[in-house]
Design an enzyme around this catalytic site. Structure first.
Site, short mmCIF file in Angstrom:
data_model
loop_
_atom_site.label_atom_id
_atom_site.label_comp_id
_atom_site.label_asym_id
_atom_site.label_seq_id
_atom_site.Cartn_x
_atom_site.Cartn_y
_atom_site.Cartn_z
N GLY A 249 22.34 -4.64 -32.02
CA GLY A 249 22.64 -3.80 -33.19
C GLY A 249 24.12 -3.62 -33.41
N LYS B 9 0.83 -1.22 0.00
CA LYS B 9 0.00 0.00 0.00
C LYS B 9 0.86 1.26 0.00
CE LYS B 9 -2.53 -0.98 3.56
NZ LYS B 9 -3.48 -1.08 4.66
N ASP C 164 15.94 -12.61 -28.52
CA ASP C 164 15.30 -11.33 -28.26
C ASP C 164 14.18 -11.59 -27.24
OD1 ASP C 164 14.62 -8.71 -28.43
OD2 ASP C 164 14.42 -8.67 -30.61
N GLU C 165 13.99 -10.67 -26.32
CA GLU C 165 12.98 -10.92 -25.27
C GLU C 165 11.56 -10.90 -25.81
OE1 GLU C 165 14.63 -8.18 -25.62
OE2 GLU C 165 13.25 -6.48 -25.45
C1 LIG Z 1 17.52 -2.13 -21.92
S1 LIG Z 1 18.59 -3.44 -21.54
C2 LIG Z 1 18.10 -4.76 -22.64
C3 LIG Z 1 18.89 -4.81 -23.87
C4 LIG Z 1 18.29 -5.70 -24.92
O1 LIG Z 1 17.60 -6.65 -24.63
C5 LIG Z 1 18.55 -5.43 -26.30
O2 LIG Z 1 17.94 -6.08 -27.15
C6 LIG Z 1 19.53 -4.40 -26.70
O3 LIG Z 1 19.72 -4.42 -28.08
P1 LIG Z 1 20.73 -3.43 -28.77
O4 LIG Z 1 20.51 -3.63 -30.24
O5 LIG Z 1 20.41 -2.05 -28.33
O6 LIG Z 1 22.11 -3.84 -28.37
#
Ligand SMILES: CSCCC(=O)C(=O)COP(=O)(O)O
Length: 429
Positions: free
Chosen positions: A378, A101, A178-179
């Site tokens: 990237g 809370k 990738d997440e």
């Molecule tokens: C914000 S931390 C997570 C970084 C991530 O999962 C990611 O995909 C970063 O990719 P990038 O191309 O910016 O290296």
């Protein structure tokens, strides 16, 4: 040495902003309100019974605005000790007690947590930790390098396999999904793991290097264990997990499950909804540091101070400290700073991320030292000579800095991939 205090307490520190509040009164209100509810109205006999459940104010440091600061800059750091006996030994119970809370009650942010020895003893922490991850890879003498799959949605298995292979050829130690790659008919986790692990073996024959592939563990919470087992049976040797979307307890359960015997990598998605405000939420060192380590993350991703998603340096260093510290006093309430007691949790690998390119490696190694994973998506795939060259450019940047050679000099000395990366993205030193 016993650090036990009777009764045992977990201690929360809050930063509370208010132009005129009586912060001592506010602290007492929190200590009582979040434990026994009311105190002064209780009959004496009842008070005696409730005493052991009562929260304690252990500190109120008031910061009055200095000349030139607005009245709204007035704040206090308030420390409240909560008796362990009020909550079960799990992270949801702790968080609801100390910041349930209260998180909605004005300009107040949870900025630190210290645990009782007995609460902490309920958590095995990271199963592998930094040492265990390094042992799996056989790499002990340099920072690790990870690359991230990019542009994965809508791609089929052969495309994903090729992307994996190119990354692996560049000499990275880890590759993570990738997440945003969830269970899907084109690249289901078992098939993707099988193919990517084949590609890893193929690349290992070229590079001589072992590799961990963190496949994204997704799906409904109650199916996570089965999903993890499926991935591991298919050959996954690490798992990525969007911890905050599921809750710390889900990570905690996965990390202590006997069949999930691979490193767990915590992704910070959603963290931006919780840590950046100075007035609300949970500070980054708690959210992405202490709680991730407590819940068993072997590696923790978070934005760096240098890339595309930026976190202030001070907050970054506080996460690093929370993941790496061995000093008992940083985690255990009541442990004397000079006790030389150890945090009874393995250290988690810090993985500063987002917008990382080889020209940032000198800054990363300066701030994080050797116990860090350099991580890029990237910055690997966008390399002008391709993803394999992208990985090599990073490895060269790491090797150059380890040898103490300035990056430009090292690039000019027969490292064309690094040179191309510097030409594309520059260097920040
Ligand atoms: C914000 S931390 C997570 C970084 C991530 O999962 C990611 O995909 C970063 O990719 P990038 O191309 O910016 O290296």
């Amino acid at each position: 040495m016993s650090l036990a205090i009777s009764p045992a307490y977990c201690v929360a520190t809050y930063r509370c902003y208010d132009e005129k509040a009586d912060f001592h009164k506010k602290a007492t209100g929190i200590a009582v309100g979040l434990t026994v509810g009311s105190w002064t109205e209780l009959p004496e006999a009842r008070k005696a019974e409730m005493e052991k459940h009562l929260g304690r104010v252990v500190g109120v440091d008031v910061h009055e605005p200095s000349a030139g600061e607005p009245a709204s800059a007035r704040y206090a750091d308030i420390r409240i000790a909560y008796p362990d006996m009020n909550f079960s030994r799990d992270i949801p119970a702790l968080l609801v007690t100390v910041f349930g809370k209260l998180s909605m009650d004005g300009r107040i942010k949870l900025i630190d947590l210290a645990f009782s020895e007995s609460f902490l003893s309920a958590f095995p922490g990271p199963r592998f930790g930094i040492e265990g991850v390094r042992n799996l890879l056989g790499v002990h003498d340099r920072p690790l390098l990870m690359s991230i799959f990019k542009s994965v949605i809508g791609h089929d298995l052969p495309a994903l396999r090729e992307q994996f292979y190119q990354q692996a050829l560049g000499g990275v130690d880890l590759i993570k999904d990738d997440e945003i790659l969830f269970e899907n008919p084109l690249t289901p986790i078992e098939k993707r793991v099988e193919l990517c692990m084949q590609a890893a073996a193929e690349a290992e024959r070229e590079t001589g290097q072992k590799l961990l592939y963190a496949a994204n563990l997704t799906g409904p919470t109650f199916g996570l264990v089965e999903q993890a087992k499926k991935a591991i049976n298919a050959g996954a040797n690490a798992l990525l997990f969007n911890v905050l979307a599921y809750g710390f307890d889900a990570l905690s359960e996965l990390s202590r499950h006997p069949d999930i015997n691979v490193p767990l990598m915590a992704h910070p998605s959603l963290a931006g909804a919780l840590y950046p405000s100075p007035y609300h939420g949970i500070a980054a060192n708690v959210l992405l540091g202490k709680l991730m380590r407590l819940a068993g993350a072997d590696l923790v991703l978070f934005p760096s101070p240098y890339g595309s998603v930026v976190m202030p340096k001070e907050e970054n260093m506080a996460i690093k400290e929370a993941l790496l510290t061995t000093e008992a006093a940083d985690y255990i309430y009541g442990a004397p700073a000079s006790s030389h007691g150890q945090v009874p949790l393995a250290a988690s690998f810090p993985v500063p991320s987002a917008g990382i390119h080889p020209g940032l490696v000198p800054l990363i190694l300066r701030d994080f030292g050797g116990q860090v994973v350099v991580n890029a998506g990237g910055g690997v795939h966008g390399h002008p000579m391709g993803a394999a060259a992208g990985g090599r450019a990073f490895r060269q940047a790491i090797d150059g800095r380890q040898a103490g050679v300035p990056l430009r000099e090292y690039a000019a000395d027969g490292h064309p991939e690094l040179q191309e990366a510097i030409d594309a993205w520059g260097i920040k030193e």
